[in-house]
Design a protein around this motif. Structure first.
Motif, PDB file in Angstrom:
ATOM      1  N   VAL A   1     -73.540 -21.261   4.656  1.00  0.00           N
ATOM      2  CA  VAL A   1     -74.009 -22.268   5.612  1.00  0.00           C
ATOM      3  C   VAL A   1     -75.525 -22.158   5.772  1.00  0.00           C
ATOM      4  O   VAL A   1     -76.238 -23.166   5.732  1.00  0.00           O
ATOM      5  N   GLU A   2     -76.021 -20.939   5.923  1.00  0.00           N
ATOM      6  CA  GLU A   2     -77.464 -20.759   6.079  1.00  0.00           C
ATOM      7  C   GLU A   2     -78.222 -21.231   4.839  1.00  0.00           C
ATOM      8  O   GLU A   2     -79.246 -21.905   4.946  1.00  0.00           O
ATOM      9  N   GLU A   3     -77.708 -20.914   3.672  1.00  0.00           N
ATOM     10  CA  GLU A   3     -78.338 -21.353   2.422  1.00  0.00           C
ATOM     11  C   GLU A   3     -78.316 -22.881   2.312  1.00  0.00           C
ATOM     12  O   GLU A   3     -79.298 -23.505   1.908  1.00  0.00           O
ATOM     13  N   MET A   4     -77.190 -23.501   2.677  1.00  0.00           N
ATOM     14  CA  MET A   4     -77.068 -24.954   2.633  1.00  0.00           C
ATOM     15  C   MET A   4     -78.112 -25.599   3.539  1.00  0.00           C
ATOM     16  O   MET A   4     -78.816 -26.521   3.152  1.00  0.00           O
ATOM     17  N   ARG A   5     -78.217 -25.080   4.764  1.00  0.00           N
ATOM     18  CA  ARG A   5     -79.173 -25.649   5.713  1.00  0.00           C
ATOM     19  C   ARG A   5     -80.608 -25.440   5.264  1.00  0.00           C
ATOM     20  O   ARG A   5     -81.453 -26.309   5.438  1.00  0.00           O
ATOM     21  N   ALA A   6     -80.906 -24.284   4.670  1.00  0.00           N
ATOM     22  CA  ALA A   6     -82.260 -24.006   4.184  1.00  0.00           C
ATOM     23  C   ALA A   6     -82.664 -24.988   3.083  1.00  0.00           C
ATOM     24  O   ALA A   6     -83.834 -25.316   2.942  1.00  0.00           O
ATOM     25  N   SER A   7     -81.677 -25.478   2.346  1.00  0.00           N
ATOM     26  CA  SER A   7     -81.968 -26.443   1.279  1.00  0.00           C
ATOM     27  C   SER A   7     -82.102 -27.867   1.814  1.00  0.00           C
ATOM     28  O   SER A   7     -82.386 -28.791   1.062  1.00  0.00           O
ATOM     29  N   GLY A   8     -81.859 -28.041   3.122  1.00  0.00           N
ATOM     30  CA  GLY A   8     -81.981 -29.363   3.728  1.00  0.00           C
ATOM     31  C   GLY A   8     -80.702 -30.176   3.689  1.00  0.00           C
ATOM     32  O   GLY A   8     -80.695 -31.357   4.051  1.00  0.00           O
ATOM     33  N   SER A   9     -79.616 -29.574   3.296  1.00  0.00           N
ATOM     34  CA  SER A   9     -78.341 -30.279   3.211  1.00  0.00           C
ATOM     35  C   SER A   9     -77.535 -30.092   4.489  1.00  0.00           C
ATOM     36  O   SER A   9     -77.733 -29.136   5.225  1.00  0.00           O
ATOM     37  N   ASP A  10     -76.627 -31.019   4.736  1.00  0.00           N
ATOM     38  CA  ASP A  10     -75.661 -30.863   5.822  1.00  0.00           C
ATOM     39  C   ASP A  10     -74.252 -31.190   5.309  1.00  0.00           C
ATOM     40  O   ASP A  10     -73.386 -31.590   6.050  1.00  0.00           O
ATOM     41  N   ASN A  11     -74.043 -30.963   4.014  1.00  0.00           N
ATOM     42  CA  ASN A  11     -72.766 -31.271   3.384  1.00  0.00           C
ATOM     43  C   ASN A  11     -71.860 -30.043   3.380  1.00  0.00           C
ATOM     44  O   ASN A  11     -71.818 -29.279   2.425  1.00  0.00           O
ATOM     45  N   TYR A  12     -71.121 -29.868   4.467  1.00  0.00           N
ATOM     46  CA  TYR A  12     -70.205 -28.735   4.578  1.00  0.00           C
ATOM     47  C   TYR A  12     -69.062 -28.835   3.580  1.00  0.00           C
ATOM     48  O   TYR A  12     -68.472 -27.826   3.216  1.00  0.00           O
ATOM     49  N   LEU A  13     -68.766 -30.039   3.109  1.00  0.00           N
ATOM     50  CA  LEU A  13     -67.663 -30.226   2.181  1.00  0.00           C
ATOM     51  C   LEU A  13     -67.932 -29.554   0.834  1.00  0.00           C
ATOM     52  O   LEU A  13     -67.006 -29.274   0.087  1.00  0.00           O
ATOM     53  N   ALA A  14     -69.213 -29.275   0.530  1.00  0.00           N
ATOM     54  CA  ALA A  14     -69.558 -28.621  -0.730  1.00  0.00           C
ATOM     55  C   ALA A  14     -69.393 -27.107  -0.666  1.00  0.00           C
ATOM     56  O   ALA A  14     -69.462 -26.431  -1.689  1.00  0.00           O
ATOM     57  N   LEU A  15     -69.156 -26.570   0.531  1.00  0.00           N
ATOM     58  CA  LEU A  15     -69.036 -25.119   0.702  1.00  0.00           C
ATOM     59  C   LEU A  15     -67.579 -24.709   0.563  1.00  0.00           C
ATOM     60  O   LEU A  15     -66.825 -24.688   1.517  1.00  0.00           O
ATOM     61  N   ASP A  16     -67.182 -24.376  -0.646  1.00  0.00           N
ATOM     62  CA  ASP A  16     -65.756 -24.141  -0.875  1.00  0.00           C
ATOM     63  C   ASP A  16     -65.399 -22.728  -1.316  1.00  0.00           C
ATOM     64  O   ASP A  16     -64.234 -22.435  -1.546  1.00  0.00           O
ATOM     65  N   GLU A  17     -66.359 -21.829  -1.393  1.00  0.00           N
ATOM     66  CA  GLU A  17     -66.034 -20.488  -1.869  1.00  0.00           C
ATOM     67  C   GLU A  17     -65.239 -19.678  -0.851  1.00  0.00           C
ATOM     68  O   GLU A  17     -64.392 -18.870  -1.210  1.00  0.00           O
ATOM     69  N   TRP A  18     -65.483 -19.887   0.441  1.00  0.00           N
ATOM     70  CA  TRP A  18     -64.881 -19.046   1.475  1.00  0.00           C
ATOM     71  C   TRP A  18     -63.984 -19.811   2.441  1.00  0.00           C
ATOM     72  O   TRP A  18     -63.545 -19.247   3.442  1.00  0.00           O
ATOM     73  N   THR A  19     -63.718 -21.083   2.184  1.00  0.00           N
ATOM     74  CA  THR A  19     -62.939 -21.879   3.127  1.00  0.00           C
ATOM     75  C   THR A  19     -61.930 -22.774   2.420  1.00  0.00           C
ATOM     76  O   THR A  19     -62.084 -23.106   1.252  1.00  0.00           O
ATOM     77  N   THR A  20     -60.923 -23.187   3.180  1.00  0.00           N
ATOM     78  CA  THR A  20     -59.994 -24.194   2.687  1.00  0.00           C
ATOM     79  C   THR A  20     -60.599 -25.578   2.941  1.00  0.00           C
ATOM     80  O   THR A  20     -61.522 -25.729   3.746  1.00  0.00           O
ATOM     81  N   ALA A  21     -60.063 -26.582   2.278  1.00  0.00           N
ATOM     82  CA  ALA A  21     -60.515 -27.962   2.497  1.00  0.00           C
ATOM     83  C   ALA A  21     -60.289 -28.359   3.953  1.00  0.00           C
ATOM     84  O   ALA A  21     -61.105 -29.078   4.540  1.00  0.00           O
ATOM     85  N   ASN A  22     -59.205 -27.892   4.546  1.00  0.00           N
ATOM     86  CA  ASN A  22     -58.895 -28.178   5.940  1.00  0.00           C
ATOM     87  C   ASN A  22     -60.041 -27.742   6.860  1.00  0.00           C
ATOM     88  O   ASN A  22     -60.490 -28.492   7.718  1.00  0.00           O
ATOM     89  N   TYR A  23     -60.538 -26.525   6.663  1.00  0.00           N
ATOM     90  CA  TYR A  23     -61.607 -26.003   7.513  1.00  0.00           C
ATOM     91  C   TYR A  23     -62.909 -26.777   7.284  1.00  0.00           C
ATOM     92  O   TYR A  23     -63.604 -27.130   8.228  1.00  0.00           O
ATOM     93  N   ARG A  24     -63.246 -27.039   6.018  1.00  0.00           N
ATOM     94  CA  ARG A  24     -64.474 -27.789   5.715  1.00  0.00           C
ATOM     95  C   ARG A  24     -64.434 -29.172   6.342  1.00  0.00           C
ATOM     96  O   ARG A  24     -65.425 -29.637   6.908  1.00  0.00           O
ATOM     97  N   ASP A  25     -63.295 -29.850   6.243  1.00  0.00           N
ATOM     98  CA  ASP A  25     -63.160 -31.175   6.853  1.00  0.00           C
ATOM     99  C   ASP A  25     -63.375 -31.108   8.361  1.00  0.00           C
ATOM    100  O   ASP A  25     -64.053 -31.965   8.944  1.00  0.00           O
ATOM    101  N   THR A  26     -62.802 -30.095   9.002  1.00  0.00           N
ATOM    102  CA  THR A  26     -62.940 -29.932  10.451  1.00  0.00           C
ATOM    103  C   THR A  26     -64.396 -29.706  10.834  1.00  0.00           C
ATOM    104  O   THR A  26     -64.925 -30.344  11.751  1.00  0.00           O
ATOM    105  N   ILE A  27     -65.069 -28.796  10.142  1.00  0.00           N
ATOM    106  CA  ILE A  27     -66.466 -28.486  10.441  1.00  0.00           C
ATOM    107  C   ILE A  27     -67.349 -29.709  10.193  1.00  0.00           C
ATOM    108  O   ILE A  27     -68.214 -30.050  11.015  1.00  0.00           O
ATOM    109  N   GLN A  28     -67.155 -30.398   9.075  1.00  0.00           N
ATOM    110  CA  GLN A  28     -67.960 -31.592   8.786  1.00  0.00           C
ATOM    111  C   GLN A  28     -67.763 -32.624   9.891  1.00  0.00           C
ATOM    112  O   GLN A  28     -68.722 -33.223  10.367  1.00  0.00           O
ATOM    113  N   GLY A  29     -66.532 -32.822  10.333  1.00  0.00           N
ATOM    114  CA  GLY A  29     -66.247 -33.779  11.401  1.00  0.00           C
ATOM    115  C   GLY A  29     -66.920 -33.416  12.711  1.00  0.00           C
ATOM    116  O   GLY A  29     -67.467 -34.285  13.406  1.00  0.00           O
TER     117      GLY A  29
END
Length: 152
Positions: free
Chosen positions: A27-55
């Motif tokens: 998450v910190e690396e994603m934000r440092a790159s200027g992105s807010d796409n939580y759906l791309a963070l799939d190494e440590w989470t299920t799709a269910n969790y990513r969808d919830t966080i993005q929402g």
């Protein structure tokens, strides 16, 4: 391969900590790159969790607002291991909220003055399909944690 039923509580806890810390690092690396796409963070989470966080962030951050940094992990304690085919582990976590900064579209700090310095939650982690790591599947706030979880 992880065998959750054969692992000790300490080993389960270490794996849960590794997964949750991996998520926060991504998450910190994603934000440092200027992105807010939580759906791309799939190494440590299920799709269910990513969808919830993005929402959550789509609904609760005003248009143009952004976050720098990420919460940091203060403590993790094993709540329970669920047996059966699920391969699930439940942990309680304590996060430091002071390590993430919130800004509006103009770059003005918008962190609420009444925001708590720490937050606690219960997270369910599931065994990944390749059985090599735990994936965060859900998280809820809780007040049923050990007194030492947040270092107090």
């Amino acid at each position: 391969m992880l065998d959750l039923e054969a692992m000790s509580d300490e080993e389960l806890l270490a794996e849960a900590r590794r997964s949750y810390q991996g998520w926060l690092d991504d998450v910190e690396e994603m934000r440092a790159s200027g992105s807010d796409n939580y759906l791309a963070l799939d190494e440590w989470t299920t799709a269910n969790y990513r969808d919830t966080i993005q929402g959550i962030f789509d609904v609760h951050l005003p248009d143009g607002a952004y976050i720098e940094g990420a919460q940091s992990l203060i403590g993790v304690e094993l709540a329970k291991q669920q047996s059966g085919d699920e391969g699930a582990v439940e942990v309680n976590i304590c996060l430091d909220n002071t390590t993430a900064d919130y800004f509006d579209a103009e770059g003005t700090d918008i962190k609420r003055e009444d925001a708590p310095d720490t937050s606690v939650g219960s997270a369910t982690l599931l065994l990944s399909p390749d059985e090599t790591r735990l994936l965060i599947d859900s998280e809820t706030k809780t007040d049923k944690v050990g007194e030492s979880l947040c270092g107090s």
